[in-house]
Design an enzyme around this catalytic site. Structure first.
Site, short mmCIF file in Angstrom:
data_model
loop_
_atom_site.label_atom_id
_atom_site.label_comp_id
_atom_site.label_asym_id
_atom_site.label_seq_id
_atom_site.Cartn_x
_atom_site.Cartn_y
_atom_site.Cartn_z
N HIS A 38 0.84 -1.21 0.00
CA HIS A 38 0.00 0.00 0.00
C HIS A 38 0.87 1.26 0.00
O HIS A 38 0.64 2.19 -0.78
CB HIS A 38 -0.92 -0.01 1.23
N HIS A 68 2.67 7.69 6.10
CA HIS A 68 1.36 8.26 6.43
C HIS A 68 0.52 7.38 7.36
O HIS A 68 -0.34 7.89 8.07
CB HIS A 68 0.56 8.61 5.17
N ASP A 69 0.74 6.07 7.39
CA ASP A 69 -0.07 5.20 8.25
C ASP A 69 0.67 4.74 9.51
O ASP A 69 0.13 3.93 10.27
CB ASP A 69 -0.53 3.96 7.46
N GLU A 72 -1.19 5.86 12.78
CA GLU A 72 -2.52 5.26 12.90
C GLU A 72 -2.46 3.74 13.15
O GLU A 72 -3.27 3.19 13.88
CB GLU A 72 -3.33 5.55 11.63
N ASP A 73 -1.49 3.07 12.53
CA ASP A 73 -1.51 1.60 12.51
C ASP A 73 -0.41 0.91 13.31
O ASP A 73 -0.42 -0.32 13.40
CB ASP A 73 -1.37 1.11 11.06
N ASP A 129 -3.63 8.42 -1.39
CA ASP A 129 -4.06 7.30 -0.56
C ASP A 129 -5.41 6.77 -1.06
O ASP A 129 -5.59 5.57 -1.28
CB ASP A 129 -4.16 7.80 0.89
#
Ligand code: NI
Length: 183
Positions: A38, A68-69, A72-73, A129
């Protein structure tokens, strides 16, 4: 004279390795493939846009695409990113991170408002995204869920499309193509 790269290759490698380690246990949704798949697609969309629209801060755009993630992840924090990649990257990724303390329906509008306070490079990462995510939906998604995802993509386009005519055109194509999954 050779044209300089729009981003620093060594910083790219550092961010790519950092993201690979942070996301190591995570899989690409619905597959056994690494989540890095991704991140590579998002960075590719951003790279295509900065090549087509010179004058961007290429470093900010590609580093935030790769990272970018992470907040969050993964256990990575915005402070970790500030130390490793500087405050602008940390702030950009912070805006791209949904606030899990808000009710679900408010998370995307809240993130979009915070992204709009950031430089256009961060808007571009969010557009990229969603462009990469507008592929065949995972099996198991109801038509209702697919429709909501498309609706959300329209909201992202409307909120952020002004940052990049190149990515605006690209997300429009993807939204149109996605309609086939909505019936
Ligand atoms: Ni993402």
């Amino acid at each position: 004279m050779l044209t300089p790269s729009p981003f620093d290759q060594d910083r790219w490698v550092a961010a790519w390795r950092f993201a690979a380690a942070a996301h190591a246990p995570q899989r690409f949704p619905g597959t056994d493939l690494p989540y890095l798949l991704h991140l590579g697609m998002v960075a590719m969309e951003v790279k295509a846009a900065i090549a087509a629209e010179p004058g961007r801060n290429g470093d900010l755009a590609v580093l935030c695409a790769l990272l970018h993630d992470t907040v969050e992840d993964t256990p990575v924090t915005q402070d970790d990113l500030a130390v490793r990649f500087g405050p602008a990257v940390a702030a950009g990724v912070g805006a791209l991170t949904k606030n899990a303390e808000l009710p679900k329906a408010e998370r995307m509008p809240d993130s979009l408002r915070r992204i709009r306070d950031q430089p256009h490079e961060i808007w571009m990462v969010k557009l990229a995204d969603r462009i990469t995510n507008l592929q065949t939906p995972p099996t198991g998604w109801s038509v209702d869920k697919v429709r909501r995802y498309r609706h959300e993509a329209v909201a992202i386009r409307d909120a952020l499309g002004a940052a990049s005519p190149f990515l605006l055109t690209r997300i429009e194509l993807k939204i149109t193509a996605y309609e086939e999954h909505c019936r």
